[in-house]
Write an enzyme that holds these catalytic residues in place. Structure first.
Site, short mmCIF file in Angstrom:
data_model
loop_
_atom_site.label_atom_id
_atom_site.label_comp_id
_atom_site.label_asym_id
_atom_site.label_seq_id
_atom_site.Cartn_x
_atom_site.Cartn_y
_atom_site.Cartn_z
N HIS A 54 13.55 -10.93 -0.46
CA HIS A 54 14.92 -10.43 -0.69
C HIS A 54 15.62 -9.97 0.59
CE1 HIS A 54 13.58 -10.46 -4.86
NE2 HIS A 54 12.61 -9.63 -4.57
N SER A 77 15.97 -15.55 1.39
CA SER A 77 15.71 -14.64 0.28
C SER A 77 14.76 -15.30 -0.70
CB SER A 77 17.03 -14.29 -0.41
OG SER A 77 16.89 -13.06 -1.08
N SER A 82 19.59 -11.81 -4.82
CA SER A 82 19.17 -10.52 -4.25
C SER A 82 19.66 -10.25 -2.83
CB SER A 82 17.64 -10.43 -4.27
OG SER A 82 17.07 -11.44 -3.46
N ASP A 132 7.16 -13.47 -0.91
CA ASP A 132 7.35 -12.52 -2.01
C ASP A 132 7.50 -13.34 -3.29
OD1 ASP A 132 8.11 -10.64 -3.87
OD2 ASP A 132 9.63 -9.70 -2.62
N GLU A 199 3.77 -10.20 -0.96
CA GLU A 199 4.35 -8.90 -1.31
C GLU A 199 4.08 -8.44 -2.74
OE1 GLU A 199 6.06 -6.78 0.49
OE2 GLU A 199 7.39 -5.69 -0.88
N ASN A 224 0.42 -6.45 -1.97
CA ASN A 224 0.74 -5.73 -3.21
C ASN A 224 -0.32 -4.69 -3.55
OD1 ASN A 224 2.37 -5.45 -5.77
ND2 ASN A 224 0.36 -5.95 -6.62
N LYS A 229 1.62 0.40 -1.46
CA LYS A 229 2.62 -0.54 -1.97
C LYS A 229 2.66 -0.43 -3.50
CE LYS A 229 4.88 -4.32 -3.25
NZ LYS A 229 5.08 -4.70 -4.65
N ASP A 233 6.00 1.40 -4.54
CA ASP A 233 7.10 0.44 -4.76
C ASP A 233 7.20 0.08 -6.25
OD1 ASP A 233 7.98 -2.36 -5.22
OD2 ASP A 233 8.07 -2.60 -3.06
N ASN A 234 6.08 -0.37 -6.82
CA ASN A 234 6.12 -0.87 -8.20
C ASN A 234 6.47 0.25 -9.18
OD1 ASN A 234 4.91 -2.78 -6.53
ND2 ASN A 234 3.55 -3.57 -8.09
N CYS A 238 10.76 1.11 -8.83
CA CYS A 238 11.43 0.68 -10.07
C CYS A 238 12.00 1.86 -10.83
CB CYS A 238 10.45 -0.11 -10.95
SG CYS A 238 10.04 -1.71 -10.21
N HIS A 344 9.05 -10.42 -11.61
CA HIS A 344 9.47 -11.26 -10.49
C HIS A 344 10.27 -12.50 -10.91
CE1 HIS A 344 9.55 -12.46 -6.33
NE2 HIS A 344 9.38 -13.69 -6.76
N HIS A 397 15.04 -1.45 -4.43
CA HIS A 397 14.48 -0.12 -4.17
C HIS A 397 15.12 0.47 -2.91
CE1 HIS A 397 11.69 -1.56 -7.02
NE2 HIS A 397 10.63 -1.75 -6.27
N SER A 405 6.03 -0.18 1.58
CA SER A 405 5.67 -1.58 1.35
C SER A 405 5.69 -2.36 2.66
CB SER A 405 6.68 -2.24 0.40
OG SER A 405 6.88 -1.45 -0.73
N GLN A 409 3.31 -4.72 5.14
CA GLN A 409 3.64 -6.10 5.55
C GLN A 409 3.49 -6.26 7.07
OE1 GLN A 409 4.07 -8.95 4.33
NE2 GLN A 409 4.71 -8.72 2.20
P1 NAD Z 1 0.99 -5.19 -13.89
O1 NAD Z 1 0.00 -6.25 -14.06
O2 NAD Z 1 0.59 -3.85 -13.36
O3 NAD Z 1 1.78 -4.92 -15.25
C1 NAD Z 1 2.16 -5.91 -16.16
C2 NAD Z 1 1.81 -5.36 -17.55
O4 NAD Z 1 2.36 -6.24 -18.53
C3 NAD Z 1 0.30 -5.29 -17.80
O5 NAD Z 1 -0.06 -3.99 -18.18
C4 NAD Z 1 0.06 -6.31 -18.90
O6 NAD Z 1 -0.98 -5.92 -19.78
C5 NAD Z 1 1.42 -6.33 -19.59
N1 NAD Z 1 1.67 -7.57 -20.33
C6 NAD Z 1 1.33 -8.86 -20.05
N2 NAD Z 1 1.74 -9.68 -21.01
C7 NAD Z 1 2.38 -8.92 -21.93
C8 NAD Z 1 3.02 -9.21 -23.16
N3 NAD Z 1 3.06 -10.45 -23.66
N4 NAD Z 1 3.60 -8.19 -23.83
C9 NAD Z 1 3.54 -6.92 -23.37
N5 NAD Z 1 2.92 -6.58 -22.21
C10 NAD Z 1 2.35 -7.57 -21.51
O7 NAD Z 1 2.12 -5.79 -12.92
P2 NAD Z 1 3.25 -4.96 -12.14
O8 NAD Z 1 2.76 -4.65 -10.78
O9 NAD Z 1 3.76 -3.90 -13.01
O10 NAD Z 1 4.35 -6.12 -11.94
C11 NAD Z 1 5.05 -6.65 -13.03
C12 NAD Z 1 6.06 -7.68 -12.53
O11 NAD Z 1 7.05 -7.04 -11.73
C13 NAD Z 1 5.47 -8.76 -11.63
O12 NAD Z 1 6.17 -9.96 -11.85
C14 NAD Z 1 5.78 -8.24 -10.23
O13 NAD Z 1 5.74 -9.26 -9.28
C15 NAD Z 1 7.14 -7.66 -10.45
N6 NAD Z 1 7.62 -6.62 -9.52
C16 NAD Z 1 8.97 -6.50 -9.44
C17 NAD Z 1 9.52 -5.53 -8.62
C18 NAD Z 1 11.01 -5.41 -8.52
O14 NAD Z 1 11.49 -4.73 -7.61
N7 NAD Z 1 11.78 -6.03 -9.38
C19 NAD Z 1 8.70 -4.67 -7.89
C20 NAD Z 1 7.31 -4.81 -8.02
C21 NAD Z 1 6.78 -5.78 -8.85
N1 ADE Z 2 12.00 -5.31 -3.65
C1 ADE Z 2 12.47 -4.30 -4.38
N2 ADE Z 2 13.46 -3.66 -3.73
C2 ADE Z 2 13.62 -4.28 -2.54
C3 ADE Z 2 14.49 -4.08 -1.44
N3 ADE Z 2 15.39 -3.08 -1.43
N4 ADE Z 2 14.36 -4.92 -0.40
C4 ADE Z 2 13.44 -5.91 -0.43
N5 ADE Z 2 12.61 -6.14 -1.43
C5 ADE Z 2 12.69 -5.34 -2.49
#
Ligand code: NAD
Ligand code: ADE
Length: 479
Positions: A54, A77, A82, A132, A199, A224, A229, A233-234, A238, A344, A397, A405, A409
C-alpha cells in the site's frame, strides 16, 4: 534512478505529501532508529529493492528508510484503492524511489504497475522483494511456470482460461511479455532474486503453501508473525482504522448498532474491540472453538451469520478466507445495512454474485461507497467494493503502529541482503525474525510513550530461566 519513469496521478501534491511525511517520521521511532543505526553504514548499498505494499504516507517513510540505507527502490501498491496520491507524489518528486501507483487503478493498471515495479531496466530484476499479500511473488512464480511451458510447447498462457478477473490480468501480463520476445524474463528474475519479506497473514499463508509443495523459488521472511507486527498492526492497527474507514465512508452512528464481526483472529479482535468501544452491540462469527471462546470471554455473542443476517446493521469480514458473505445473505439484510471487508482480499464478500443479482442497481454514493439496491427497493451499502475498507475508505493504520510493522520489514530486508552469500537462508523455506529483533523493535517504541522498563536482576533472570538481557520469553509463548 529516473524520477521521470514514475507513474503517479497527482505529481503536484508532492509538497503536501512531504509535510505529512515530516510529521509521520516523528511518529515512526522504529524506522528512524533503524536509519540512525544502519544509515551511516549504508548496509543496503548496491541492493535493488522492489516493493508491492500500500503506497501510503507510512510506506513512504519505509521507502525512504531503505533509500537512506543505500538501496535503490521501485514500488507499487498492493491494492487498487489504497494509494495516497500525495505520498506517491512526495516519493517521486524526491526521487527516493520509482513509483507506479495511484488511487483507483483498474485491475489492468494494477497488474501493469506490478510488472513495472519488478522490471529493472538493464538487469534481471530486483535483489530483494517486499510483498504484501503475495501478488508480486505470484506474478514471478506464474511467469516462471508459463515460460517453462512455452519453452516445451510454444504455447502462450490464455487469459480466457480463467473466470478470475485478477488471474486473467496475471496471464495477460505474462503473455504480452512472451509475445514481445522476453521468454526468460521471470526465470532469470527468480534466479537472481535473493528473497522476499512478506507483510501479511494471507501472503504468508500463500508462501507456506508453496513451500510445503516444494514450489517456492525464493528465500522468504514472514514479517507478519513477528510479535511486534501481528499482535500490534493486526490488532491495534485495525482497532484504529476500521472505525476510521466506516466513519469516513458513511458518517453512520455506530453506538447502539448491531455489528457483526466475521472472524475473531487478530484482525477480528481489534475490529470487535473498536466497535464495542463505540457502543455497538457486537456479534462474532467463528469456525475455531478457541477463538469463539475468546470472543465469549470478552462479552461478545458468537452466532452463525444466518442467525443475525436480517438484524445486523454493520457486517465486517476479517477472516482471510473466501465466500464469507454471499449474495443471498446480502439480499436478506436490513435496508442500508453496511457491508465491508478488512481482510486482505475481496473474495470474502461475494461481489460477483451481488453485481450479477437479478435486477440489482449499483448506485455510487461517492468513490469507494456504493449502494446496491435490490428489485424490492431495499438496499445495502458496500464499502470499497469489498476490498479492504480501512485502506480503501480511509488511510489505513496510523504511523506509530506501522513503525512497528515496517521496522520488521527493514530488518528483514537488511538480513536477506547482508546474508546473500552466507547460506543463512535457504531457497524454498519461510523464516521468522529472531525474538531478539522483535524485542528490539518494541524497545525502539517505548521512549516515545514515556515507558520505564523494569530491569531484571541476575538472580531473577536465573529464577525464570531467561538471559538477563533477553529474549525474555521462550519460543512457544503466545503474548
Ligand atoms: P487470523 O488467522 O488471525 O484470523 C482469521 C480468523 O478467521 C481465524 O480465527 C479463523 O478461525 C477465522 N475464520 C476463518 N474462516 C472463517 C469463517 N468461514 N467464518 C468465520 N471465521 C472464520 O488472521 P488475521 O491476522 O486476523 O488476518 C485476517 C485477514 O486480514 C488476512 O487476510 C490478513 O492478511 C488481513 N490483514 C488486513 C489488515 C488491514 O490493514 N486491512 C491488517 C492485517 C491483516
Ligand atoms: N496496512 C495497514 N495500514 C497501512 C498503512 N497505513 N500503510 C501501509 N500498509 C498498511
Amino acid at each position: 534512478m529516473d524520477s521521470k519513469e514514475s507513474e503517479i496521478k497527482f505529481p503536484d501534491q508532492h509538497e503536501w505529501g512531504r509535510k505529512e511525511l515530516d510529521i509521520a517520521e516523528v511518529e515512526m521511532p522504529g524506522l528512524m532508529g533503524i536509519r540512525k543505526e544502519y544509515g551511516p553504514k549504508k548496509v543496503l548499498k548496491g541492493a535493488k529493492i522492489s516493493g508491492s505494499l500500500h503506497m501510503t504516507i507510512q510506506t513512504a517513510v519505509l521507502i525512504e528508510t531503505l533509500h537512506e540505507l543505500g538501496a535503490e527502490v521501485r514500488w507499487c501498491s498492493c491494492n487498487i484503492y489504497s494509494t495516497q496520491d500525495h505520498a506517491a507524489a512526495a516519493i517521486a518528486h524526491a526521487n527516493t524511489a520509482t513509483v507506479f501507483a495511484w488511487k483507483g487503478e483498474t485491475l489492468e493498471e494494477y497488474w501493469d504497475c506490478t510488472n513495472k515495479m519488478l522490471t529493472w531496466p538493464g538487469c534481471d530484476g530486483p535483489d530483494v522483494l517486499v510483498d504484501d499479500g503475495g501478488d508480486a511473488t505470484l506474478l514471478i512464480h506464474e511467469g516462471v511456470k508459463a515460460e517453462r511451458h512455452f519453452a516445451k510447447t510454444g504455447e502462450l498462457p490464455d487469459p480466457n482460461s480463467t473466470e478470475n478477473l485478477e488471474f486473467k490480468q496475471v496471464l495477460r501480463v505474462i503473455k504480452e511479455g512472451l509475445q514481445a520476445g522476453h521468454t526468460e524474463k521471470w526465470t532469470k528474475m527468480a534466479n537472481h532474486l535473493i528473497g522476499v519479506s512478506e507483510e501479511t497473514t494471507t501472503g504468508v499463508h500463500r508462501l507456506n503453501q508453496m513451500s510445503a509443495k516444494g514450489e517456492l523459488l525464493l528465500r522468504a521472511i514472514n514479517v507478519n508473525d513477528s510479535v511486534t507486527k501481528q499482535k500490534f498492526d493486526n490488532i491495534y492497527g485495525c482497532r484504529h482504522s476500521l472505525p476510521d474507514g466506516i466513519m469516513r465512508a458513511t458518517d453512520v452512528m455506530i453506538a447502539g448498532k448491531k455489528c457483526v464481526i466475521l472472524g475473531y483472529g487478530d484482525v477480528g479482535k481489534g475490529c470487535a474491540a473498536a466497535m464495542k468501544a463505540q457502543g455497538a452491540r457486537v456479534v462474532v462469527t467463528e469456525i475455531d472453538p478457541i477463538c469463539a471462546l475468546q470472543a465469549l470471554m470478552e462479552g461478545f455473542e458468537v452466532k452463525r451469520l444466518e442467525s443475525v443476517v436480517d438484524t445486523g446493521d454493520i457486517f465486517i469480514t476479517t477472516t482471510g478466507n473466501k465466500g464469507i458473505i454471499m449474495a443471498h445473505h446480502m439480499a436478506q439484510m436490513k435496508n442500508n445495512a453496511i457491508v465491508g471487508n478488512i481482510g486482505h482480499f475481496d473474495n470474502e464478500i461475494d461481489m460477483a454474485g451481488l453485481e450479477g443479482y437479478p435486477g440489482i442497481k449499483d448506485i455510487e454514493i461517492k468513490p469507494q461507497v456504493n449502494r446496491y439496491e435490490f428489485p424490492d427497493g431495499h438496499g445495502i451499502i458496500v464499502l470499497a467494493k469489498g476490498r479492504l475498507l480501512n485502506l480503501g475508505c480511509a488511510t489505513g493504520h496510523p504511523s506509530f503502529v506501522m513503525s512497528c510493522s515496517f521496522a520488521n520489514q527493514a530488518l528483514a530486508q537488511i538480513d536477506l541482503w547482508t546474508n546473500r552469500e552466507t547460506g543463512k537462508y535457504e531457497k524454498g523455506k519461510v523464516y521468522i525474525l529472531p525474538k531478539e529483533l522483535d524485542e528490539k523493535v518494541a524497545a525502539l517504541h517505548l521512549p516515545a510513550l514515556g515507558a520505564e522498563l523494569t530491569e531484571l536482576s541476575k538472580e531473577q533472570a536465573d529464577y525464570i530461566d531467561v538471559p538477563q538481557s533477553g529474549p525474555y520469553k521462550h519460543q512457544a509463548y503466545r503474548y
